[in-house]
Design a protein around this motif. Structure first.
Motif, PDB file in Angstrom:
ATOM      1  N   ALA A  41       0.826  -1.203   0.000  1.00 37.44           N
ATOM      2  CA  ALA A  41       0.000   0.000   0.000  1.00 37.44           C
ATOM      3  C   ALA A  41       0.863   1.256   0.000  1.00 37.44           C
ATOM      4  O   ALA A  41       0.569   2.217  -0.718  1.00 37.44           O
ATOM      5  CB  ALA A  41      -0.930  -0.007   1.202  1.00 37.44           C
ATOM      6  N   LEU A  42       1.941   1.231   0.785  1.00 40.52           N
ATOM      7  CA  LEU A  42       2.821   2.404   0.835  1.00 40.52           C
ATOM      8  C   LEU A  42       3.385   2.721  -0.543  1.00 40.52           C
ATOM      9  O   LEU A  42       3.596   3.879  -0.912  1.00 40.52           O
ATOM     10  CB  LEU A  42       3.970   2.164   1.818  1.00 40.52           C
ATOM     11  CG  LEU A  42       3.601   2.218   3.296  1.00 40.52           C
ATOM     12  CD1 LEU A  42       4.790   1.816   4.158  1.00 40.52           C
ATOM     13  CD2 LEU A  42       3.133   3.613   3.678  1.00 40.52           C
ATOM     14  N   LEU A  43       3.638   1.665  -1.317  1.00 39.80           N
ATOM     15  CA  LEU A  43       4.126   1.870  -2.685  1.00 39.80           C
ATOM     16  C   LEU A  43       2.971   2.040  -3.660  1.00 39.80           C
ATOM     17  O   LEU A  43       3.022   2.860  -4.577  1.00 39.80           O
ATOM     18  CB  LEU A  43       4.955   0.655  -3.134  1.00 39.80           C
ATOM     19  CG  LEU A  43       6.273   0.419  -2.400  1.00 39.80           C
ATOM     20  CD1 LEU A  43       6.805  -0.965  -2.755  1.00 39.80           C
ATOM     21  CD2 LEU A  43       7.275   1.487  -2.793  1.00 39.80           C
ATOM     22  N   GLY A  44       1.923   1.264  -3.454  1.00 39.48           N
ATOM     23  CA  GLY A  44       0.859   1.197  -4.441  1.00 39.48           C
ATOM     24  C   GLY A  44      -0.054   2.402  -4.479  1.00 39.48           C
ATOM     25  O   GLY A  44      -0.478   2.827  -5.549  1.00 39.48           O
ATOM     26  N   VAL A  45      -0.370   2.967  -3.322  1.00 39.46           N
ATOM     27  CA  VAL A  45      -1.293   4.105  -3.309  1.00 39.46           C
ATOM     28  C   VAL A  45      -0.685   5.315  -4.034  1.00 39.46           C
ATOM     29  O   VAL A  45      -1.302   5.869  -4.946  1.00 39.46           O
ATOM     30  CB  VAL A  45      -1.745   4.453  -1.878  1.00 39.46           C
ATOM     31  CG1 VAL A  45      -2.508   5.774  -1.870  1.00 39.46           C
ATOM     32  CG2 VAL A  45      -2.619   3.352  -1.309  1.00 39.46           C
ATOM     33  N   PRO A  46       0.537   5.719  -3.687  1.00 40.09           N
ATOM     34  CA  PRO A  46       1.115   6.846  -4.436  1.00 40.09           C
ATOM     35  C   PRO A  46       1.233   6.534  -5.929  1.00 40.09           C
ATOM     36  O   PRO A  46       0.968   7.387  -6.772  1.00 40.09           O
ATOM     37  CB  PRO A  46       2.504   7.015  -3.804  1.00 40.09           C
ATOM     38  CG  PRO A  46       2.422   6.362  -2.490  1.00 40.09           C
ATOM     39  CD  PRO A  46       1.422   5.280  -2.605  1.00 40.09           C
ATOM     40  N   LEU A 114      -1.798  -4.574  -7.449  1.00 39.68           N
ATOM     41  CA  LEU A 114      -3.233  -4.648  -7.176  1.00 39.68           C
ATOM     42  C   LEU A 114      -3.704  -3.366  -6.493  1.00 39.68           C
ATOM     43  O   LEU A 114      -4.696  -2.746  -6.896  1.00 39.68           O
ATOM     44  CB  LEU A 114      -3.522  -5.869  -6.293  1.00 39.68           C
ATOM     45  CG  LEU A 114      -4.983  -6.200  -6.040  1.00 39.68           C
ATOM     46  CD1 LEU A 114      -5.697  -6.477  -7.349  1.00 39.68           C
ATOM     47  CD2 LEU A 114      -5.092  -7.416  -5.131  1.00 39.68           C
ATOM     48  N   VAL A 115      -2.972  -2.949  -5.468  1.00 36.17           N
ATOM     49  CA  VAL A 115      -3.342  -1.726  -4.764  1.00 36.17           C
ATOM     50  C   VAL A 115      -3.234  -0.532  -5.710  1.00 36.17           C
ATOM     51  O   VAL A 115      -4.091   0.349  -5.729  1.00 36.17           O
ATOM     52  CB  VAL A 115      -2.435  -1.516  -3.522  1.00 36.17           C
ATOM     53  CG1 VAL A 115      -2.727  -0.178  -2.877  1.00 36.17           C
ATOM     54  CG2 VAL A 115      -2.651  -2.632  -2.520  1.00 36.17           C
ATOM     55  N   ALA A 116      -2.170  -0.511  -6.508  1.00 39.76           N
ATOM     56  CA  ALA A 116      -1.983   0.613  -7.432  1.00 39.76           C
ATOM     57  C   ALA A 116      -3.128   0.687  -8.439  1.00 39.76           C
ATOM     58  O   ALA A 116      -3.700   1.757  -8.665  1.00 39.76           O
ATOM     59  CB  ALA A 116      -0.650   0.460  -8.165  1.00 39.76           C
ATOM     60  N   GLY A 117      -3.454  -0.427  -9.051  1.00 42.78           N
ATOM     61  CA  GLY A 117      -4.502  -0.444 -10.061  1.00 42.78           C
ATOM     62  C   GLY A 117      -5.852  -0.029  -9.500  1.00 42.78           C
ATOM     63  O   GLY A 117      -6.591   0.755 -10.117  1.00 42.78           O
ATOM     64  N   LEU A 118      -6.181  -0.534  -8.331  1.00 43.21           N
ATOM     65  CA  LEU A 118      -7.478  -0.206  -7.743  1.00 43.21           C
ATOM     66  C   LEU A 118      -7.508   1.226  -7.219  1.00 43.21           C
ATOM     67  O   LEU A 118      -8.548   1.890  -7.257  1.00 43.21           O
ATOM     68  CB  LEU A 118      -7.819  -1.184  -6.622  1.00 43.21           C
ATOM     69  CG  LEU A 118      -8.084  -2.618  -7.103  1.00 43.21           C
ATOM     70  CD1 LEU A 118      -8.336  -3.539  -5.933  1.00 43.21           C
ATOM     71  CD2 LEU A 118      -9.260  -2.657  -8.060  1.00 43.21           C
ATOM     72  N   THR A 119      -6.356   1.711  -6.731  1.00 43.33           N
ATOM     73  CA  THR A 119      -6.299   3.106  -6.299  1.00 43.33           C
ATOM     74  C   THR A 119      -6.514   4.013  -7.502  1.00 43.33           C
ATOM     75  O   THR A 119      -7.269   4.992  -7.433  1.00 43.33           O
ATOM     76  CB  THR A 119      -4.938   3.423  -5.648  1.00 43.33           C
ATOM     77  OG1 THR A 119      -4.772   2.592  -4.505  1.00 43.33           O
ATOM     78  CG2 THR A 119      -4.844   4.873  -5.239  1.00 43.33           C
ATOM     79  N   HIS A 120      -5.857   3.676  -8.598  1.00 37.67           N
ATOM     80  CA  HIS A 120      -6.050   4.465  -9.813  1.00 37.67           C
ATOM     81  C   HIS A 120      -7.525   4.511 -10.196  1.00 37.67           C
ATOM     82  O   HIS A 120      -8.085   5.569 -10.490  1.00 37.67           O
ATOM     83  CB  HIS A 120      -5.222   3.882 -10.958  1.00 37.67           C
ATOM     84  CG  HIS A 120      -5.716   4.305 -12.307  1.00 37.67           C
ATOM     85  ND1 HIS A 120      -6.622   3.577 -13.060  1.00 37.67           N
ATOM     86  CD2 HIS A 120      -5.450   5.415 -13.036  1.00 37.67           C
ATOM     87  CE1 HIS A 120      -6.884   4.214 -14.181  1.00 37.67           C
ATOM     88  NE2 HIS A 120      -6.196   5.337 -14.201  1.00 37.67           N
ATOM     89  N   ALA A 121      -8.163   3.339 -10.162  1.00 40.65           N
ATOM     90  CA  ALA A 121      -9.574   3.285 -10.546  1.00 40.65           C
ATOM     91  C   ALA A 121     -10.428   4.130  -9.613  1.00 40.65           C
ATOM     92  O   ALA A 121     -11.362   4.811 -10.052  1.00 40.65           O
ATOM     93  CB  ALA A 121     -10.048   1.831 -10.535  1.00 40.65           C
ATOM     94  N   PHE A 160      -6.655  -1.634  -0.461  1.00 35.42           N
ATOM     95  CA  PHE A 160      -5.825  -2.267   0.557  1.00 35.42           C
ATOM     96  C   PHE A 160      -6.413  -3.609   0.980  1.00 35.42           C
ATOM     97  O   PHE A 160      -5.699  -4.605   1.136  1.00 35.42           O
ATOM     98  CB  PHE A 160      -5.682  -1.350   1.773  1.00 35.42           C
ATOM     99  CG  PHE A 160      -4.835  -1.936   2.859  1.00 35.42           C
ATOM    100  CD1 PHE A 160      -5.418  -2.456   4.016  1.00 35.42           C
ATOM    101  CD2 PHE A 160      -3.465  -1.988   2.723  1.00 35.42           C
ATOM    102  CE1 PHE A 160      -4.629  -3.010   5.012  1.00 35.42           C
ATOM    103  CE2 PHE A 160      -2.674  -2.543   3.713  1.00 35.42           C
ATOM    104  CZ  PHE A 160      -3.253  -3.056   4.861  1.00 35.42           C
ATOM    105  N   ILE A 161      -7.728  -3.651   1.151  1.00 39.36           N
ATOM    106  CA  ILE A 161      -8.405  -4.901   1.518  1.00 39.36           C
ATOM    107  C   ILE A 161      -8.124  -5.976   0.475  1.00 39.36           C
ATOM    108  O   ILE A 161      -7.838  -7.130   0.788  1.00 39.36           O
ATOM    109  CB  ILE A 161      -9.932  -4.678   1.652  1.00 39.36           C
ATOM    110  CG1 ILE A 161     -10.234  -3.809   2.869  1.00 39.36           C
ATOM    111  CG2 ILE A 161     -10.664  -6.005   1.765  1.00 39.36           C
ATOM    112  CD1 ILE A 161     -11.693  -3.417   2.996  1.00 39.36           C
TER     113      ILE A 161
END
Lengths: 242, 279
Positions: A41-46, A114-121, A160-161
């Protein structure tokens, strides 16, 4: 049917008795998957935010790549990380193969896209008027983005979930990179596999129940974090007459 | 024009998928239901020897064989449950129990190799100077050198436990003792990465790639024999038909045949023939 019910009963009793072997794998699962999802998440969200807000060449390609990585089979990730961390591999001197640290690394690799893709969406569909209004009120570009991400909060938490769920459930990557060594790199999923292969089905079911229990516990907290209002949240943004 | 191009691609993809499906099913559908399940100790499987034997048998007898590599203990359990038609193990005491309880017909030893102690090249526990395998183990226990065990009730694991018992050491739970619960191959890979000692059959050790950090640390003389035994499972005991018993008996007969003996003697690992027919 009776066999299945008996197995469940046995499994419950095993959990209640707090067997040392089960506690060890339970704790390691939390440690490895928990840490990996946090790192992811720390990497994926940004990264997801950059994918959503950034304007650069190759953004579309990067997004496609991220989406592809979301579906990366865990065994493939495990194999690649094995080749990197093994003694003859490029990072072999770090001696991370068959250690919990190595397992965290491979699971982070699985969680991050996964976190990155969903955060983008989640972020990219937020009403752009939030940003416009924030800018209008004097916010910097960065602050405006923060406002937007806050609006996408539910989706980001869902990201994240999803990441946590994915790494907790997988068995291939941690099997290959961890080696399923007793009391060292054995987690709930790999322990279950071992028990099932040995025909110890009640014990394997106990692992299964623990996995479900863990998932439910974590998601109780995360779902609460998503916020109390369950319905659609519409913001009142006034548009100024131009 | 553009539209029909897309359709053509879709049609080609569908054709490709369908033909792949047929090609794949052609291999398995014919043998489904006609195959016997052979639960085998993984050490015979990991070296590639069993595949060769099975391939030769399938060619000659038109019976399909499905090998399931596990540990000896688990192979026998699969036999008891009727999930396997024939078991190949190297755990004599367990095999005797199996036969005595009526799960199998008889023990058919057909192959032998030897056990060796493998370990890190610098031999920290100085096992090379031991006078016996027991003494080598004892030195490892005293020094606390890393040791990887299969921990899976396999023949190798049970023998390893016997040796620990003989020297009065209880390795379970000690920080230098690792149990993988897996087959010989995987266990050796872990021993390699951790630079640890491991009890292994010589054939599997020599046949695997990527074991650069390990070498044979101690090789007993006379050799510590590893005898592979086949047992045809008496599936009648579980109310299952006799259909597979005939096929399994054919496979067991093949294991003692001259074709199989020839195959075994010709099976060389890195130029050395390490399997011997039992008799």
């Amino acid at each position: 049917m009776k066999v299945i019910l008996d197995a469940f009963k046995e499994a419950f009793l095993l959990i209640i008795r707090l067997d040392k072997e089960f506690l060890s794998v339970f704790w390691l699962s939390i440690l490895v998957s928990g840490t990996a999802s946090v790192f992811g998440a720390l990497l994926g969200v940004p990264f997801g935010v950059i994918l959503s807000e950034g304007k650069f060449r190759g953004k579309r390609l990067l997004l496609t790549l991220t989406h592809a990585m979301m579906g990366l089979p865990p065994v493939v990730a495990g194999l690649i990380v094995l080749l990197i961390l093994m003694r003859n591999g490029p990072l072999g001197t770090l001696r991370l193969i068959y250690t919990p640290a190595g397992m965290i690394i491979v699971q982070t690799v699985l969680a991050f896209p996964l976190v990155a893709g969903l955060t983008h969406a989640a972020v990219s569909v937020v009403d752009p008027r939030y940003q416009i209004q924030a800018r209008g009120l004097g916010a910097s570009a960065f602050q405006a983005i923060v406002v937007k991400v806050k609006q996408a909060r539910r989706g980001v938490i869902a990201a994240f979930i999803a990441g946590f769920g994915r790494v907790l459930a997988e068995v291939g990557a941690v099997m290959i990179v961890g080696g399923n060594i007793r009391n060292q790199t054995r987690v709930l999923t790999t322990h279950l596999l071992l028990l099932a292969r040995q025909g110890k089905y009640e014990l394997a079911l106990a692992d299964g129940l623990l996995l479900v229990l863990l998932s439910v516990l974590v998601n109780v907290f995360l779902t609460r974090a998503q916020g109390k209002k369950v319905g659609l949240q519409t913001a009142r943004v006034r548009s100024y007459p131009s | 024009m553009r539209f029909s191009g897309v359709r053509l691609i879709h049609a080609l993809l569908a054709l490709l998928l369908v033909s792949l499906f047929y090609a794949g099913s052609g291999c398995s559908l014919h043998t489904h239901g006609k195959s016997i399940v052979v639960a085998t100790t993984s050490s015979l499987y990991d070296s590639g020897a069993l595949d060769r034997i099975i391939a030769a048998f399938e060619r000659l007898h038109k019976v399909s064989v499905k090998p399931i590599p596990t540990g000896s203990g688990e192979a026998l359990r699969l036999g008891r449950m009727g999930e396997a038609d024939l078991v190949i193990t190297h755990a004599p005491k367990e095999e005797e129990k199996f036969i005595k309880r009526g799960y199998g017909f008889s023990r058919i030893p057909f192959l032998k190799t030897e056990y060796v102690l493998v370990g890190p090249k610098d031999d920290p526990a100085d096992t090379a100077n031991a006078s016996s395998m027991e003494e080598a183990f004892s030195r490892i226990g005293r020094k606390g050198s890393l040791f990887v065990s299969r921990g899976d009730n396999s023949g190798t694991h049970l023998l390893e436990l016997d040796i620990w018992r003989a020297v009065g050491t209880k390795p379970a739970g000690k920080p230098w003792y690792m149990e993988t619960g897996q087959g010989m191959g995987e266990t050796l890979f872990i021993a390699n990465q951790k630079e640890a000692y491991c009890l292994a059959d010589l054939c599997t050790f020599l046949s695997l790639p990527h074991l650069e950090a390990l070498s044979v640390a101690f090789q007993p003389d006379p050799p510590l024999e590893c005898v592979y035994t086949a047992i045809v499972v008496d599936t009648r005991k579980l109310g299952r038909g006799e259909k597979n018993i005939r096929k399994a008996k054919r496979f067991a007969d093949f294991l003692l045949s001259s074709e199989c003996r020839k195959l075994v003697l010709e099976f060389k690992v890195k130029g050395m023939g390490l399997y011997m027919p039992f008799r």
